[in-house]
Scaffold this motif. Sequence first.
Motif, PDB file in Angstrom:
ATOM      1  N   ARG A 664     -42.041  13.944   9.838  1.00  0.00           N
ATOM      2  CA  ARG A 664     -42.066  12.482   9.770  1.00  0.00           C
ATOM      3  C   ARG A 664     -40.796  11.940   9.125  1.00  0.00           C
ATOM      4  NH1 ARG A 664     -43.085  10.417   4.782  1.00  0.00           N
ATOM      5  NH2 ARG A 664     -44.081  11.726   3.185  1.00  0.00           N
ATOM      6  N   PRO A 665     -40.506  10.652   9.324  1.00  0.00           N
ATOM      7  CA  PRO A 665     -39.303  10.043   8.747  1.00  0.00           C
ATOM      8  C   PRO A 665     -39.275  10.181   7.228  1.00  0.00           C
ATOM      9  CG  PRO A 665     -40.203   8.629  10.447  1.00  0.00           C
ATOM     10  CD  PRO A 665     -41.225   9.719  10.229  1.00  0.00           C
ATOM     11  N   HIS A 666     -38.090  10.417   6.708  1.00  0.00           N
ATOM     12  CA  HIS A 666     -37.958  10.654   5.270  1.00  0.00           C
ATOM     13  C   HIS A 666     -36.489  10.584   4.858  1.00  0.00           C
ATOM     14  CE1 HIS A 666     -37.160  14.519   7.192  1.00  0.00           C
ATOM     15  NE2 HIS A 666     -36.441  14.837   6.110  1.00  0.00           N
ATOM     16  N   HIS A 667     -36.290  10.417   3.555  1.00  0.00           N
ATOM     17  CA  HIS A 667     -34.977  10.621   2.949  1.00  0.00           C
ATOM     18  C   HIS A 667     -34.957  12.004   2.300  1.00  0.00           C
ATOM     19  CE1 HIS A 667     -32.983   6.775   3.407  1.00  0.00           C
ATOM     20  NE2 HIS A 667     -34.067   6.117   2.981  1.00  0.00           N
ATOM     21  N   ASP A 668     -33.788  12.656   2.300  1.00  0.00           N
ATOM     22  CA  ASP A 668     -33.650  13.937   1.598  1.00  0.00           C
ATOM     23  C   ASP A 668     -33.307  13.685   0.130  1.00  0.00           C
ATOM     24  OD1 ASP A 668     -34.073  15.272   3.966  1.00  0.00           O
ATOM     25  OD2 ASP A 668     -31.923  15.534   4.389  1.00  0.00           O
ATOM     26  N   SER A 669     -33.813  14.544  -0.726  1.00  0.00           N
ATOM     27  CA  SER A 669     -33.495  14.444  -2.160  1.00  0.00           C
ATOM     28  C   SER A 669     -32.180  15.165  -2.428  1.00  0.00           C
ATOM     29  CB  SER A 669     -34.625  15.042  -3.000  1.00  0.00           C
ATOM     30  OG  SER A 669     -34.846  16.397  -2.633  1.00  0.00           O
ATOM     31  N   SER A 670     -31.099  14.576  -1.899  1.00  0.00           N
ATOM     32  CA  SER A 670     -29.782  15.207  -2.022  1.00  0.00           C
ATOM     33  C   SER A 670     -28.701  14.148  -1.965  1.00  0.00           C
ATOM     34  CB  SER A 670     -29.564  16.202  -0.874  1.00  0.00           C
ATOM     35  OG  SER A 670     -29.482  15.518   0.369  1.00  0.00           O
ATOM     36  N   THR A 671     -27.521  14.509  -2.443  1.00  0.00           N
ATOM     37  CA  THR A 671     -26.350  13.674  -2.180  1.00  0.00           C
ATOM     38  C   THR A 671     -25.939  13.834  -0.730  1.00  0.00           C
ATOM     39  OG1 THR A 671     -25.627  13.894  -4.469  1.00  0.00           O
ATOM     40  CG2 THR A 671     -23.963  13.203  -2.855  1.00  0.00           C
ATOM     41  N   PHE A 672     -25.943  15.066  -0.270  1.00  0.00           N
ATOM     42  CA  PHE A 672     -25.757  15.311   1.162  1.00  0.00           C
ATOM     43  C   PHE A 672     -26.560  16.542   1.556  1.00  0.00           C
ATOM     44  CE2 PHE A 672     -22.387  17.796  -0.788  1.00  0.00           C
ATOM     45  CZ  PHE A 672     -22.359  18.967  -0.044  1.00  0.00           C
ATOM     46  N   THR A 673     -26.826  16.641   2.831  1.00  0.00           N
ATOM     47  CA  THR A 673     -27.655  17.713   3.381  1.00  0.00           C
ATOM     48  C   THR A 673     -26.879  18.449   4.456  1.00  0.00           C
ATOM     49  OG1 THR A 673     -29.710  16.505   2.955  1.00  0.00           O
ATOM     50  CG2 THR A 673     -29.788  18.209   4.663  1.00  0.00           C
ATOM     51  N   GLY A 712     -27.720  12.150   2.049  1.00  0.00           N
ATOM     52  CA  GLY A 712     -29.152  12.384   1.903  1.00  0.00           C
ATOM     53  C   GLY A 712     -29.933  11.138   1.540  1.00  0.00           C
ATOM     54  N   ARG A 713     -29.650  10.542   0.433  1.00  0.00           N
ATOM     55  CA  ARG A 713     -30.409   9.398  -0.043  1.00  0.00           C
ATOM     56  C   ARG A 713     -29.932   8.094   0.598  1.00  0.00           C
ATOM     57  NH1 ARG A 713     -29.167  12.267  -4.700  1.00  0.00           N
ATOM     58  NH2 ARG A 713     -30.946  13.296  -5.685  1.00  0.00           N
ATOM     59  N   LEU A 714     -30.789   7.127   0.634  1.00  0.00           N
ATOM     60  CA  LEU A 714     -30.491   5.719   0.888  1.00  0.00           C
ATOM     61  C   LEU A 714     -30.141   5.392   2.335  1.00  0.00           C
ATOM     62  CD1 LEU A 714     -30.402   3.006  -0.580  1.00  0.00           C
ATOM     63  CD2 LEU A 714     -27.952   3.389  -0.988  1.00  0.00           C
ATOM     64  N   THR A 715     -29.100   5.995   2.899  1.00  0.00           N
ATOM     65  CA  THR A 715     -28.604   5.500   4.196  1.00  0.00           C
ATOM     66  C   THR A 715     -29.177   6.239   5.400  1.00  0.00           C
ATOM     67  OG1 THR A 715     -26.681   6.959   4.042  1.00  0.00           O
ATOM     68  CG2 THR A 715     -26.441   4.715   3.190  1.00  0.00           C
ATOM     69  N   VAL A 735     -27.983  19.428  -1.037  1.00  0.00           N
ATOM     70  CA  VAL A 735     -26.869  19.734  -1.926  1.00  0.00           C
ATOM     71  C   VAL A 735     -26.644  18.593  -2.912  1.00  0.00           C
ATOM     72  CG1 VAL A 735     -24.472  20.492  -2.042  1.00  0.00           C
ATOM     73  CG2 VAL A 735     -25.854  21.059  -0.035  1.00  0.00           C
ATOM     74  N   ASP A 736     -26.381  18.977  -4.144  1.00  0.00           N
ATOM     75  CA  ASP A 736     -26.179  18.038  -5.251  1.00  0.00           C
ATOM     76  C   ASP A 736     -27.342  17.055  -5.366  1.00  0.00           C
ATOM     77  OD1 ASP A 736     -23.800  19.327  -5.647  1.00  0.00           O
ATOM     78  OD2 ASP A 736     -22.545  17.744  -4.805  1.00  0.00           O
ATOM     79  N   PRO A 737     -28.541  17.543  -5.689  1.00  0.00           N
ATOM     80  CA  PRO A 737     -29.716  16.670  -5.755  1.00  0.00           C
ATOM     81  C   PRO A 737     -29.597  15.633  -6.879  1.00  0.00           C
ATOM     82  CG  PRO A 737     -30.224  18.835  -6.643  1.00  0.00           C
ATOM     83  CD  PRO A 737     -28.851  18.926  -6.030  1.00  0.00           C
TER      84      PRO A 737
END
Length: 737
Positions: A664-673, A712-715, A735-737
Motif C-alpha cells: 500500500r502507499p507509504h513513505h519510507d523512514s529514510s532520507t533516501f531509499t 524517502g520522507r515527505l516527497t 538509508v540515513d533514517p
Amino acid sequence: MSVRGVSVCLFLLLNFRGIALESVSISPDNLLVITVATRETEGFQRFLQSAKHFNYTVKVLGLGEEWRGGDVANTVGGGQKVRWLKNEMQKYKDREDLVVMFVDSYDVIFAGSPNELLWKFSQFNHKVIFAAEGFCWPDRSLAEKYPEVISGKRFLNSGGFIGFAPYLYQIIQQWKFKDNDDDQLFYTHIYLDPESRENIDITLDHKSRIFQNLNGALDEVVLKFENGRVRARNIAYDTLPVVIHGNGPTKLQLNYLGNYVPNAWTFEEGCGTCDNNLLDLSQLQDEEYPRVLIGVFIEQPTPFIPEFLERLPSLDYPLSKISLFIHNKEVFHEVHIQAFWEKHKETFPSIKIVGPEENLSHGEARNMGMDFCRQDPECDYYFSLDADVGITNPETLRILIEENKKVIAPMVSRHGKLWSNFWGALNTDGYYARSEDYIDIVQAKRVGVWNVPYITEVYLIKGETLRTELKNKNMFTLNGGDPDMIFCKNVRDKGVFMHISNRDEFGRLISTDKYSTTHLHNDMWQIFENPVDWKEKYIHENYSKIFDEDYFEQGVSLSQPCPDVYWFPLFTEKMCDELVEEMENFGDWSGGKHEDVRLAGGYENVPTVDIHMNQINFEKEWLHFLREYIAPVTEKLFPGYYTKAHAVMNFVVRYRPDEQPFLRPHHDSSTFTINIALNNKGIDFQGGGCRFLRYDCKIESPRKGWSFMHPGRLTHYHEGLPVTKGTRYIMVSFVDP
C-alpha cells in the motif's frame, strides 16, 4: 673512448725479475681474466654478462669437464682449479707485460672496469695481490702466523687474486697435490712463508679496494647509486671494490647485489638487462608453441574458485598446448571442479584430477604434479598455480615463457597490502626477512626481473631444468617442513636462480584467512577480505559509468524515470541470484504482519514478506557495501548532502500473488531509499513495479541488478504495484533514517 683502447700508465717502483722499472705502461689489452667453470650455470652467465659489460677478456677453464675438486660449498677442496690454472699459466710464464687475474665465476660479479682495476692494482705497488677476508679458513690454527693488520681484513681468500704472469706462475707451479685438496690452504702456506711472501712480493687486499668478499662483511657493503651507475660500496673502508665475491654462505646477498650491479637496474634507466636473451613467441603458429603443464593446487577452502578456474581457458595461449593437473584437497570444492570438468573436458588435451580421497599432503601433491612434467620429455614448461592466485592478465603464460628464465614467477600481491608471493631476503634461520627493495618492488616503484631467494603460489619452470638440475622427485618433501620453503631451498642448493617479474600487471593474491564455508554462497561475505574480486563478481560492469559527467543527463527514460528518482546499474546477475538463493535457503520469511519481533518496537507500520540482512549475518557486509558503492552515487546526485550510509532496515522483499502481491502507499523512514531489482519481469514474474503517487509516475519494468534511488520522507509517497504471476524479489535499504 673505448676501454680497450686506453692505456693506463702505472707509475710503479718494481723489481721485476731483478730489473728496476721506474714506470710500466700497461694496456687493458695486457690484462687477462682467468676463471674456472665446469657447467654454464646462471651464476656463470651472470659473471660473463658483467665481464662483457666492462669489456674484460676472460679465459674459462674446465667447461664440460667433470668436477673432482670436492664439495667446496660445504668443506675443503678446490685443488682441481689450481691444477687447471697451473697448466694454463705455462703459456704465460714468460709474459712480463701480462697482468693475470684469477677469480671464481659462479659467485662473482664485476663492478668496475679494467682501467679502474689496473689503476688500483698499481697503487698497491706489489706484484701479486690476493683477496682478504675476516675468517682464517680452512685451518684456523694458522691465524697467529698471519702478519698483524692494523685496519682491514687479515686473512687470505683464494677466490680472487691478481698479479704479473711470471710471479703468479712462481706460486702456481708449486702445486703438487690432489684435485680435492684445498686450494686456499695451498695459497695460504705460500703467503705465510716470509721468504716466499717477500721474494714474490705478495700482499693482501685488506680494505677491499679490488676484491670484496661478502662473508663476514655483509654489514659493510651497501649499494651506491650515482649518475646512472650503481656500485657496491664498502662503508667500513670507504672503497668501491671492482670484484664482488659471494663466498661461503653469502650467495643470496650476492644475488641481491647482482640485481643492480653493474648495470642491472638504476633509478635513471630502470632495468638494464631485462631485455637480454628474451624469446619471441609472436611469430609461431599454434602447433609450434611450447607444451605446458599447469599444476593447479586447491589446498584449503578458497573464495572465488569458479572464477579462478574459468581464467584457465581464458589464457591467451593455444589451449591445445596446455594440459592440466588439478589437486583438490577440499571436499567443499568438488562441486566446482566437477562443473569445470564437465564444461572443459574437451578444451584441453588432458585434465588429471586428484581429489581429497587420495589424502595427499601439500608437498606430496606438488611432487606429483611437478613429476608429471619431469617424466614427460615433451613437457617444455611446468606452470604451478595455487587457487588463491587471481591471474587477471591472460598474457601471463606467454610473458613468462618469453622471459626465458629457468624459474620465474609473476609478482602478485594482496590488494592494498604488502603481502606477496616472494621474499626479498632470508634471515639466518631461512625464514622471511625484508630486503631493502621489497616494498619498492611490490609497489612497482622499481620494475624489473629480480633474483630472489623464495617464491611461492605461482611460478614457471622449464621442463629441461626439471629433468637436469632439479631431478629429485621429492623437491617439496625432502627433510620435512613447509613444502614451499623446502622447494626453494632445494632450488637454491642446486645453484638455480629464482626470478620474480613485476614488469607487467599479472593479477593478485586472494586472502583465504577468514573464508568461511558455512553459507550457501560464501563469496558474498568477502567484501572486506577480497574487495577487488568481490567487485568483479558482484558489481555491475557498467557501475563506473554512473560517474561519467553526463550519465544522468542522457535522457529521463534512461536514468531518471520519475522526478528525483534515479536508476542505475548496480549488481551483476550473479549477485542477484546468489542473494535470492541465500534468502530462500535461510527460509525464515516474515509473514507480512504488523507484529514483528525483529524490530525494536515490535511493530511494522507497512509490513512486507521479507528477510533482514542481519538474519543471515550479512548486515556488516551490507553496510560496507552502502558506504563503498551507494554513498558516492548519492553525493553525485544530491550535491551538498554527505551521507553516512547508515541503515537499520536492510531487507529482501518477496512478492507473490498468493502471498503478498503488492504494498500500500507509504513513505519510507529514510532520507533516501535504494530499491534493487533481483530478478526479471516477464521471465520470473508478471506485473509488479512502483508508482509515485505525487507525480503519478510508474516504473513497471525494472531491470535485474539495477537500483532505484529516491528520497524517502515527505516527497516520494509511493506504492508497490501488484504481482500477477510468479515471484518478484527486491532488495531495499532505508538509508540515513
